[in-house]
Scaffold this motif. Structure first.
Motif, PDB file in Angstrom:
ATOM      1  N   ILE A  23       0.858  -1.187   0.000  1.00  0.00           N
ATOM      2  CA  ILE A  23       0.000   0.000   0.000  1.00  0.00           C
ATOM      3  C   ILE A  23       0.892   1.235   0.000  1.00  0.00           C
ATOM      4  O   ILE A  23       1.661   1.458   0.935  1.00  0.00           O
ATOM      5  CB  ILE A  23      -0.930   0.025   1.222  1.00  0.00           C
ATOM      6  N   ASP A  24       0.786   2.029  -1.053  1.00  0.00           N
ATOM      7  CA  ASP A  24       1.636   3.210  -1.165  1.00  0.00           C
ATOM      8  C   ASP A  24       1.318   4.223  -0.077  1.00  0.00           C
ATOM      9  O   ASP A  24       2.219   4.808   0.525  1.00  0.00           O
ATOM     10  CB  ASP A  24       1.456   3.850  -2.546  1.00  0.00           C
ATOM     11  N   LEU A  28      -1.674   4.819   3.158  1.00  0.00           N
ATOM     12  CA  LEU A  28      -2.881   4.502   3.913  1.00  0.00           C
ATOM     13  C   LEU A  28      -3.231   5.712   4.770  1.00  0.00           C
ATOM     14  O   LEU A  28      -2.428   6.152   5.599  1.00  0.00           O
ATOM     15  CB  LEU A  28      -2.650   3.278   4.796  1.00  0.00           C
ATOM     16  N   ALA A  76      -7.004   3.890   1.080  1.00  0.00           N
ATOM     17  CA  ALA A  76      -5.694   3.337   0.732  1.00  0.00           C
ATOM     18  C   ALA A  76      -5.473   3.566  -0.758  1.00  0.00           C
ATOM     19  O   ALA A  76      -6.335   3.235  -1.572  1.00  0.00           O
ATOM     20  CB  ALA A  76      -5.624   1.852   1.057  1.00  0.00           C
ATOM     21  N   GLU A  77      -4.337   4.142  -1.086  1.00  0.00           N
ATOM     22  CA  GLU A  77      -4.051   4.491  -2.472  1.00  0.00           C
ATOM     23  C   GLU A  77      -2.949   3.605  -3.042  1.00  0.00           C
ATOM     24  O   GLU A  77      -1.982   3.285  -2.358  1.00  0.00           O
ATOM     25  CB  GLU A  77      -3.645   5.966  -2.568  1.00  0.00           C
ATOM     26  N   ASP A  78      -3.136   3.233  -4.288  1.00  0.00           N
ATOM     27  CA  ASP A  78      -2.147   2.454  -5.033  1.00  0.00           C
ATOM     28  C   ASP A  78      -1.795   1.147  -4.317  1.00  0.00           C
ATOM     29  O   ASP A  78      -0.673   0.931  -3.864  1.00  0.00           O
ATOM     30  CB  ASP A  78      -0.878   3.282  -5.262  1.00  0.00           C
ATOM     31  N   ILE A  79      -2.786   0.269  -4.220  1.00  0.00           N
ATOM     32  CA  ILE A  79      -2.596  -1.056  -3.621  1.00  0.00           C
ATOM     33  C   ILE A  79      -2.205  -2.045  -4.713  1.00  0.00           C
ATOM     34  O   ILE A  79      -2.860  -2.138  -5.747  1.00  0.00           O
ATOM     35  CB  ILE A  79      -3.877  -1.552  -2.937  1.00  0.00           C
ATOM     36  N   GLU A 123      -2.922  -1.217 -10.202  1.00  0.00           N
ATOM     37  CA  GLU A 123      -3.130  -0.925  -8.789  1.00  0.00           C
ATOM     38  C   GLU A 123      -4.592  -0.581  -8.559  1.00  0.00           C
ATOM     39  O   GLU A 123      -5.312  -0.226  -9.492  1.00  0.00           O
ATOM     40  CB  GLU A 123      -2.240   0.250  -8.353  1.00  0.00           C
ATOM     41  N   ASP A 175      -7.421   1.457  -5.678  1.00  0.00           N
ATOM     42  CA  ASP A 175      -7.627   2.334  -4.521  1.00  0.00           C
ATOM     43  C   ASP A 175      -8.792   1.790  -3.708  1.00  0.00           C
ATOM     44  O   ASP A 175      -9.730   1.192  -4.260  1.00  0.00           O
ATOM     45  CB  ASP A 175      -7.937   3.767  -4.967  1.00  0.00           C
TER      46      ASP A 175
END
Length: 297
Positions: free
Chosen positions: A76-77, A79, A98-101, A129, A131
């Motif tokens: 996760i980039d 959270l 959560a962004e860019d998982i 990815e 979100d």
């Protein structure tokens, strides 16, 4: 002192107070996160993170979070915990995104056989990815929980949005938030879903499955899609069961590239325990009594 200086001093004081409060909050957030990292090891999960920062007003941001489950890693980039509250040791509110998982090291074939394998396979591809947004409010005293939002969205994968209202939380009182496994087990056994809405938009999962099967059979993915739609239409014609007809319509709509929304009838609640813990017989019992509306976009 003139008005401009007063305003300037006020801004400096507010900024200093905010920064100071953030430092205290961040230290607390780091301590809480480190405790979570240590506790997760008892469940066979390793966690690591790059940086954490927190606001004195309750929010926190965790960068470069890695969750190693033992059979794969979730990356996760960023959270962002926007809201978090507890009452008597039980979670009462949480709002996060959560962004860019992405995921890594999952043993999934490049020829996936189901939606789960297709999802993991796509997430392991470079540049793919998703979100996530999540908002949950819990009132144990009134025995109510509202999942206001659960959404996952990613290019070349699709979108899922879920909301629901639930009961069955009374037994959580007295368990204590430190016993996460026991709380999770109780919730699965006791939860009843009274209202729910599920939105689905496919943007790559079905294509991945069809391409996988087409490669193995030496045919085109388009021909498999057409045959699947034909089988669905035939199955619908051969049943008088409204639920089966609706589910068939939903499957055909997704195959044709449409989005669908399923809305649970509030008069036909669903027991999560019977649905998930009693195997196929539990699923059949719940599905026989459930009613829902289907909208196709």
């Amino acid at each position: 002192m003139d008005v401009k200086k007063i305003v300037l001093v006020g801004i400096v004081v507010l900024a200093a107070g905010y920064i100071g409060g953030s430092i205290v909050a961040t230290n607390k957030a780091e301590d809480a996160l480190d405790n979570l990292v240590n506790e997760s090891r008892s469940y066979g999960v390793e966690m690591a993170y790059g940086d954490v920062s927190a606001s004195p007003f309750g929010g926190a941001t965790i960068d470069e979070l890695i969750i190693d489950t033992g059979f794969g890693k979730v990356l996760i980039d960023e959270l962002i915990i926007k809201e978090f509250a507890q009452e008597e040791g039980v979670l009462s509110e949480i709002v996060l995104s959560a962004e860019d998982i992405s995921v890594a090291d999952f043993l999934v074939s490049d020829k996936p056989k189901d939606l789960y394998e297709a999802f993991i396979y796509l997430l392991q591809q470079k540049g793919n990815e998703v979100d996530l947004d999540f908002a949950l409010e819990v009132d144990v005293e009134d025995d109510k929980a509202e999942l206001e939002e659960f959404s996952i969205e990613g290019d070349d994968i699709g979108e899922v949005r879920v909301s629901m209202e639930m009961t069955g939380l009374k037994k959580l009182q007295g368990l204590g938030s430190h016993n996460a496994l026991l709380m999770g087990t109780v919730m699965l056994q006791e939860l009843v879903i009274h209202e729910a809405s599920v939105y689905l938009q496919d943007d790559g999962l079905l294509d991945t499955l069809l391409n996988s099967e087409a490669t193995q059979k030496g045919v085109s993915a388009d021909s498999l899609r057409e045959k699947a739609i034909e089988r669905g239409q035939q199955a619908k014609a051969n049943t008088n069961n409204k639920i089966e007809q609706q589910l068939t319509d939903a499957g055909i709509a997704l195959l044709e590239g449409d989005a669908i929304t399923l809305t649970l009838d509030e008069d036909t609640p669903v027991s999560v325990g019977q649905l998930l813990l009693d195997g196929e017989s539990g699923i059949q019992r719940e599905m026989q009594k459930v009613k829902f509306d289907l909208d196709i976009d």
